[in-house]
Write an enzyme that holds these catalytic residues in place. Structure first.
Site, PDB file in Angstrom:
ATOM      1  N   GLU A  20      10.751  13.824  -3.112  1.00 54.96           N
ATOM      2  CA  GLU A  20      12.037  13.776  -3.823  1.00 54.96           C
ATOM      3  C   GLU A  20      11.726  13.212  -5.193  1.00 54.96           C
ATOM      4  O   GLU A  20      11.432  12.023  -5.320  1.00 54.96           O
ATOM      5  CB  GLU A  20      13.016  12.819  -3.126  1.00 54.96           C
ATOM      6  CG  GLU A  20      13.322  13.129  -1.686  1.00 54.96           C
ATOM      7  CD  GLU A  20      14.157  14.356  -1.519  1.00 54.96           C
ATOM      8  OE1 GLU A  20      14.813  14.786  -2.488  1.00 54.96           O
ATOM      9  OE2 GLU A  20      14.124  14.921  -0.415  1.00 54.96           O
ATOM     10  N   CYS A  80      18.928   8.861  -8.406  1.00 54.31           N
ATOM     11  CA  CYS A  80      18.258  10.162  -8.454  1.00 54.31           C
ATOM     12  C   CYS A  80      19.270  11.297  -8.528  1.00 54.31           C
ATOM     13  O   CYS A  80      18.951  12.390  -8.961  1.00 54.31           O
ATOM     14  CB  CYS A  80      17.342  10.332  -7.249  1.00 54.31           C
ATOM     15  SG  CYS A  80      18.111   9.919  -5.688  1.00 54.31           S
TER      16      CYS A  80
HETATM   17  P1  NDP Z   1       6.914   5.976  -9.350  1.00 54.61           P
HETATM   18  O1  NDP Z   1       6.602   7.398  -9.162  1.00 54.61           O
HETATM   19  O2  NDP Z   1       6.143   5.211 -10.324  1.00 54.61           O
HETATM   20  O3  NDP Z   1       6.845   5.184  -7.985  1.00 54.61           O
HETATM   21  C1  NDP Z   1       7.416   5.681  -6.798  1.00 54.61           C
HETATM   22  C2  NDP Z   1       6.703   5.041  -5.622  1.00 54.61           C
HETATM   23  O4  NDP Z   1       5.354   5.472  -5.611  1.00 54.61           O
HETATM   24  C3  NDP Z   1       6.647   3.527  -5.692  1.00 54.61           C
HETATM   25  O5  NDP Z   1       6.761   3.021  -4.395  1.00 54.61           O
HETATM   26  C4  NDP Z   1       5.280   3.284  -6.245  1.00 54.61           C
HETATM   27  O6  NDP Z   1       4.769   2.009  -5.931  1.00 54.61           O
HETATM   28  C5  NDP Z   1       4.491   4.351  -5.547  1.00 54.61           C
HETATM   29  N1  NDP Z   1       3.240   4.675  -6.156  1.00 54.61           N
HETATM   30  C6  NDP Z   1       2.937   4.753  -7.471  1.00 54.61           C
HETATM   31  N2  NDP Z   1       1.659   5.101  -7.614  1.00 54.61           N
HETATM   32  C7  NDP Z   1       1.123   5.214  -6.388  1.00 54.61           C
HETATM   33  C8  NDP Z   1      -0.175   5.527  -5.881  1.00 54.61           C
HETATM   34  N3  NDP Z   1      -1.175   5.806  -6.684  1.00 54.61           N
HETATM   35  N4  NDP Z   1      -0.362   5.542  -4.552  1.00 54.61           N
HETATM   36  C9  NDP Z   1       0.650   5.275  -3.704  1.00 54.61           C
HETATM   37  N5  NDP Z   1       1.884   4.964  -4.136  1.00 54.61           N
HETATM   38  C10 NDP Z   1       2.123   4.941  -5.455  1.00 54.61           C
HETATM   39  O7  NDP Z   1       8.432   5.968  -9.670  1.00 54.61           O
HETATM   40  P2  NDP Z   1       9.399   4.743  -9.928  1.00 54.61           P
HETATM   41  O8  NDP Z   1       9.956   4.289  -8.648  1.00 54.61           O
HETATM   42  O9  NDP Z   1       8.797   3.723 -10.804  1.00 54.61           O
HETATM   43  O10 NDP Z   1      10.479   5.538 -10.739  1.00 54.61           O
HETATM   44  C11 NDP Z   1      10.079   6.180 -11.917  1.00 54.61           C
HETATM   45  C12 NDP Z   1      10.828   7.464 -12.065  1.00 54.61           C
HETATM   46  O11 NDP Z   1      10.975   8.156 -10.834  1.00 54.61           O
HETATM   47  C13 NDP Z   1      12.223   7.263 -12.524  1.00 54.61           C
HETATM   48  O12 NDP Z   1      12.265   7.012 -13.886  1.00 54.61           O
HETATM   49  C14 NDP Z   1      12.846   8.562 -12.102  1.00 54.61           C
HETATM   50  O13 NDP Z   1      12.584   9.533 -13.064  1.00 54.61           O
HETATM   51  C15 NDP Z   1      12.146   8.918 -10.831  1.00 54.61           C
HETATM   52  N6  NDP Z   1      12.914   8.597  -9.640  1.00 54.61           N
HETATM   53  C16 NDP Z   1      13.359   9.608  -8.870  1.00 54.61           C
HETATM   54  C17 NDP Z   1      14.073   9.345  -7.735  1.00 54.61           C
HETATM   55  C18 NDP Z   1      14.511  10.425  -6.804  1.00 54.61           C
HETATM   56  O14 NDP Z   1      15.001  10.154  -5.717  1.00 54.61           O
HETATM   57  N7  NDP Z   1      14.375  11.662  -7.112  1.00 54.61           N
HETATM   58  C19 NDP Z   1      14.423   8.004  -7.351  1.00 54.61           C
HETATM   59  C20 NDP Z   1      13.873   6.995  -8.215  1.00 54.61           C
HETATM   60  C21 NDP Z   1      13.128   7.308  -9.293  1.00 54.61           C
HETATM   61  P3  NDP Z   1       4.746   0.819  -7.015  1.00 54.61           P
HETATM   62  O15 NDP Z   1       6.152   0.550  -7.360  1.00 54.61           O
HETATM   63  O16 NDP Z   1       4.109  -0.283  -6.278  1.00 54.61           O
HETATM   64  O17 NDP Z   1       3.964   1.345  -8.159  1.00 54.61           O
END
Ligand code: NDP
Length: 689
Positions: free
Chosen positions: A263, A302
Site C-alpha cells: 500500500e 494515505c
Molecule cells: P517509509 O517507506 O519510509 O517507511 C514505511 C515503513 O517501512 C516503515 O515502517 C519503515 O521503518 C519501513 N522501512 C523503511 N526502510 C526499510 C527497510 N530497508 N527495510 C525494512 N523496512 C523499512 O514511509 P514513511 O512511513 O516514512 O512514509 C513516507 C511516505 O509514505 C509518506 O510521505 C507517504 O507518501 C507514504 N505513505 C503512504 C501510506 C499508504 O498507506 N499508502 C501511508 C503512510 C505513508 P522506519 O520507520 O523504521 O524507517
C-alpha cells in the site's frame, strides 16, 4: 530537537518469547508537537532469523491447533479489553501530533476493525481449520472424480511493515485477518510513532490470550530479517512507493516468490459532478469533505484527497469556498480544544512537505496558504512540526505532471478543472492508480459514467450526495468489509474486504479425488460420499450427528386439490398453477404445475421429525433451485443428508447444513437446496440454557 530531561521510554521489541531492548541507548524519537524526546528506539543485535523461526514453529503451530472461530474469539476478547484501555492509547497518541479527532480512526477505528473481523469470521467462515471454497466441480461422468478448492493457513510468518500515520489501525487491520487465518504475525511499526504500537502490543500480550509466538513486534530496523523469508511467509508493506519497490525487489522475496502486498503513495481525487453547482447540497458536501480530508491528521492519511477535480467554470467558486473553510481551521497543540488541526509527525516530514509543495507549484499556483509561515493558536512553530493548509490551482491539468505525481503528505491539495466527464476520468487516471476517489453528484447517469470510468484505477470509489449526507462513512475511511488498496502507483495491494482479507493469508489449493476422500479433507459431505441411515438425524444432537447421516423419506403424491388449496390458502394463484391453457402456452410447462414453495413445504412435511428434540430452529435455506416441473400425480421423495456441522463457541448449539434433494418418481431432481438449522450440542439441553 529539544531534550528537556524528561524521562523518555526505551522501546523494546517482543521477539522469541521475551521483551528485548536492542543494543545501545537507541535513537531518540521526538514528540511531533513539542519536539521533546518522547522515546528511544533501536533493535540492533536482535536475532531476526530466530524471531521468524519462533513465529513459525511456536506461534504458527499453536494457532493452527485452534479453529477459525476459536481464533476469532481470541480477537474479540482482545478487542473488548483494548476498548476499555483506550484512554491510555489516546494519551500516548498526543505525542504523534494527533488531536483526539485525528486519533479516533486510528484507535477506535483500529480496535473496531479487529472486532468486525472477529465477528464476521464467526458468521461467515466455518468453525474449522480448513475452508472449503466454491462449488464441488464434477470432473467425471459417473461422479467418481470431483474437485474443489480448499484454503489452509500458510506455514510462515506474516511480516507487517507499517507506516507512521496509523500506528494502531495499521497494525490491527493487518494482524486481525492474519491471526484469524492462523498465521503468526511479526509487526514492524514505523519508527516515528512506534511507541504507540509498542504500547498496544504490550497490553495485548499482557492479556495472555494469544498463544506465544502468535504476535511479535520489532521496534527499530529489521536488520537482516528479510534475508530469511521463505515462500511460506507473507510481507505486507505500507509506506512510500520507493521503500516498497526496494523491499519488493529484495532477493529473498524475489527468489522465494514471497507474497508481497504493498500500500503505497496515492494521489486520491475528489470529483465534483457537473450537476453539483454552488447552492446544491452536493457542492456543500464536496467542500466539506475536501476540507476534512486536507486537515484530518494534518493531511497525513494515505486516503486523503490530493486532487480536487471540478467542472470548468467552477474553479473559482470551489477555491473560494475551500479557502473560507481552511481559513477557519486553527492550528495548535493536539490537546488544545481550540485547535482544529495539529502537527505533522516530525520536523523532517514538514521539510519534506514544503519541498513537495515547491515542486507542485512549478505547475500550479498557490491560491491559499503560505508554506513558509506558520500561524498557531498554541505550540511553538520552531520545535513543533506545524504546517498550515495550502491549496493550489493547476490551470492546465491535462499537460501538467506534478499535481498528479507528487504526493505532498500533509494538508495540501490541488484544484483542477475538467471539460466533460471523459476528461474528468482522464484526470483521475493521471494518478496512475489510487486507493480511493470520491464522486459528488445527485445524477445517476453522472455517477455511473464517472464510477465505471475511474474504477479500473481505484480500489474504492465513494459516491457522495444529499441522501447519504448524514450516514456516509466518508471518503477517507477504509472499512473492514470493503477492499482497501489500489492498483499501480497505490501499490497493487489488496487488504481487508471482509473475509477476502483473511483468505489473503491462506493458501488456495485445488483438491481432486473421489467424493469420499474429498469429504474427509474438507470435513463437509459431498454428493457421492458415503452416507449412513438409521436413527432419524433430527433426533441426534451435535455430539451424535455425523457428516453423511442421511434420511430418505416416504413418497407423497401431489394432487390437483393440493395445488388448488395451496393457491387459495396463500393467495398465489399464478396462471401456471391455475390455468391449463395458459400454462401450456408457456415454453417451460406442458400443463399446470405445482408451486415451487409447495414442493419445499411438502418436502419439510416429509423430512421433519416433529417431537421436541435437538433441532432447535430452521433459519433458512441456501441455493434453492426448482429444476424439473411437478405435475399433478407426480410423487415426491426427499433425501436429506448432513453436509456441514458448525459448533458455535460459547453457546449450547451449532449450525447444521443439510443437503436436501427432492426427486420425482423418475428419479429426476425437482428441487435442490441447503436447509439451515440450529442444533443442540447435547440433548436434553443443559439446565441453565
Ligand atoms: P517509509 O517507506 O519510509 O517507511 C514505511 C515503513 O517501512 C516503515 O515502517 C519503515 O521503518 C519501513 N522501512 C523503511 N526502510 C526499510 C527497510 N530497508 N527495510 C525494512 N523496512 C523499512 O514511509 P514513511 O512511513 O516514512 O512514509 C513516507 C511516505 O509514505 C509518506 O510521505 C507517504 O507518501 C507514504 N505513505 C503512504 C501510506 C499508504 O498507506 N499508502 C501511508 C503512510 C505513508 P522506519 O520507520 O523504521 O524507517
Amino acid at each position: 530537537m529539544l531534550d528537556t530531561g524528561r524521562t523518555a521510554r526505551r522501546l523494546e521489541s517482543y521477539v522469541q518469547g521475551a521483551w528485548r531492548a536492542g543494543q545501545g541507548e537507541g535513537k531518540p524519537l521526538a514528540n511531533a508537537a513539542t519536539g521533546e524526546v518522547h522515546a528511544y528506539i533501536g533493535s540492533d543485535g536482535l536475532d531476526f532469523a530466530g524471531a521468524l523461526d519462533w513465529g513459525r514453529e511456536v506461534g504458527g503451530k499453536a494457532l493452527r491447533g485452534h479453529t477459525i472461530h476459536e481464533r476469532a474469539l481470541m480477537l474479540k476478547s482482545i478487542g473488548m479489553k483494548l476498548m476499555e484501555m483506550k484512554d491510555e492509547f489516546y494519551a500516548e497518541s498526543l505525542a504523534t501530533g494527533a488531536t483526539a479527532r485525528d486519533a479516533w480512526p486510528d484507535i477506535d477505528g483500529g480496535i473496531g476493525t479487529m472486532l468486525t473481523f472477529a465477528s464476521k469470521a464467526r458468521r461467515e467462515l466455518p468453525n474449522a481449520r480448513v475452508i472449503p471454497e466454491g462449488a464441488v466441480e464434477g470432473l467425471s461422468r459417473d461422479g467418481s472424480f470431483v474437485g474443489q478448492h480448499i484454503l489452509v493457513p500458510m506455514r510462515g510468518v506474516a511480516i507487517h511493515i507499517n507506516a507512521f500515520n496509523f500506528p494502531v489501525w495499521g497494525m490491527l487491520e493487518k494482524i486481525a485477518p492474519a491471526l484469524i487465518a492462523g498465521m503468526p504475525c511479526l509487526v514492524k511499526p514505523a519508527s516515528a510513532t512506534a511507541y504507540l504500537s509498542e504500547l498496544v502490543v504490550r497490553r495485548i500480550l499482557e492479556m495472555g490470550i494469544l498463544p506465544d509466538g502468535a504476535l511479535q513486534i520489532v521496534c527499530g530496523g529489521v536488520g537482516d530479517l528479510l534475508d530469511h523469508v521463505t515462500g511460506q511467509d507473507i510481507v505486507t508493506f505500507t509506506g512510500s512507493a520507493s521503500t516498497g519497490r526496494k523491499l519488493k525487489a529484495h532477493p529473498a522475496i524475489v527468489e522465494n516468490s514471497v507474497r508481497f502486498t504493498m500500500e503505497a503513495d496515492s494521489l486520491n481525487a475528489a470529483i465534483l459532478g457537473p450537476d453539483a453547482v454552488p447552492g446544491t447540497p452536493e457542492f456543500d458536501l464536496f467542500i466539506k469533505e475536501v476540507h476534512r480530508e486536507m486537515t484530518a491528521k494534518a493531511g497525513q492519511k494515505c486516503t486523503a484527497i490530493r486532487r480536487v477535480i471540478v467542472p470548468k467554470g467552477q474553479e473559482q467558486a470551489v477555491i473560494e469556498a475551500l479557502s473560507d473553510r481552511l481559513g477557519k481551521t486553527p492550528l495548535g497543540l493536539p490537546d488544545d480544544a481550540n485547535a482544529r488541526m495539529s502537527a505533522l509527525a516530525s520536523l523532517g516530514d514538514r521539510d519534506g512537505v514544503r519541498e513537495k509543495i515547491a515542486e507542485i507549484s512549478r505547475e500550479a499556483e498557490i491560491v491559499f496558504g503560505d508554506p513558509s509561515r506558520v500561524e498557531l493558536v498554541s505550540g511553538d512553530a520552531e520545535t513543533g512540526a506545524f504546517l498550515n493548509p495550502v491549496l493550489l490551482h493547476c490551470a492546465d491539468p491535462l499537460t501538467a505532471t506534478a499535481p498528479h505525481d507528487i504526493e505532498a503528505f500533509g494538508p495540501v491539495a490541488t484544484v483542477m478543472a475538467y471539460d466533460g466527464l471523459e476528461e474528468a476520468v482522464t484526470l483521475a487516471m493521471k494518478g496512475k492508480g489510487s486507493l480511493v476517489s470520491s464522486v459528488f453528484t445527485n445524477d445517476p447517469a453522472v455517477a455511473a459514467e464517472l464510477v465505471i470510468g475511474v474504477a479500473p484505477f481505484h480500489g474504492r470509489v465513494m459516491l457522495g450526495n444529499r441522501d447519504s449526507a448524514k450516514t456516509s462513512t466518508g471518503h477517507g475511511a477504509p472499512l473492514a468489509p470493503l477492499v482497501h488498496g489500489g492498483p499501480g502507483r497505490a501499490g497493487g495491494g489488496e487488504e481487508m474486504g471482509g473475509m477476502r482479507g483473511v483468505k489473503h493469508f491462506m493458501m488456495r489449493t485445488a483438491v481432486q479425488g473421489t467424493p469420499r476422500l474429498l469429504s474427509a479433507v474438507t470435513g463437509e459431505w459431498v454428493a457421492g460420499a458415503p452416507v449412513a441411515q438409521g436413527t432419524h438425524p433430527f433426533r441426534k444432537s451435535l455430539a451424535e450427528l455425523a457428516i453423511g447421516d442421511q434420511l430418505v423419506t416416504e413418497r407423497r403424491v401431489i394432487s390437483e386439490e393440493d395445488v388448488e388449496h395451496f393457491a387459495h390458502f396463500t393467495g398465489d394463484t399464478f396462471y401456471a398453477h391455475m390455468d391449463s391453457d395458459a400454462a401450456k402456452a408457456n415454453p417451460f410447462f406442458d400443463d399446470r404445475v405445482a408451486h415451487g414453495y409447495l414442493i419445499a413445504s411438502f418436502a419439510a412435511g416429509l423430512f421433519v421429525q416433529p417431537d421436541p428434540g435437538p433441532v432447535l430452529a430452521n433459519y433458512g435455506v441456501d441455493n434453492l433451485r426448482f429444476l424439473t416441473p411437478v405435475y399433478f400425480g407426480d410423487s415426491l421423495q426427499v433425501q436429506l443428508t448432513c453436509k456441514q456441522i458448525n459448533p458455535r463457541e460459547g453457546t449450547v448449539y451449532g449450525e447444521v447444513r443439510w443437503d436436501c434433494r427432492v426427486t420425482n418418481q423418475n428419479d429426476e431432481v425437482v428441487a435442490e437446496y441447503d436447509v439451515l438449522t440450529m442444533v443442540a450440542k447435547s440433548w436434553p439441553l443443559p439446565q441453565e440454557a
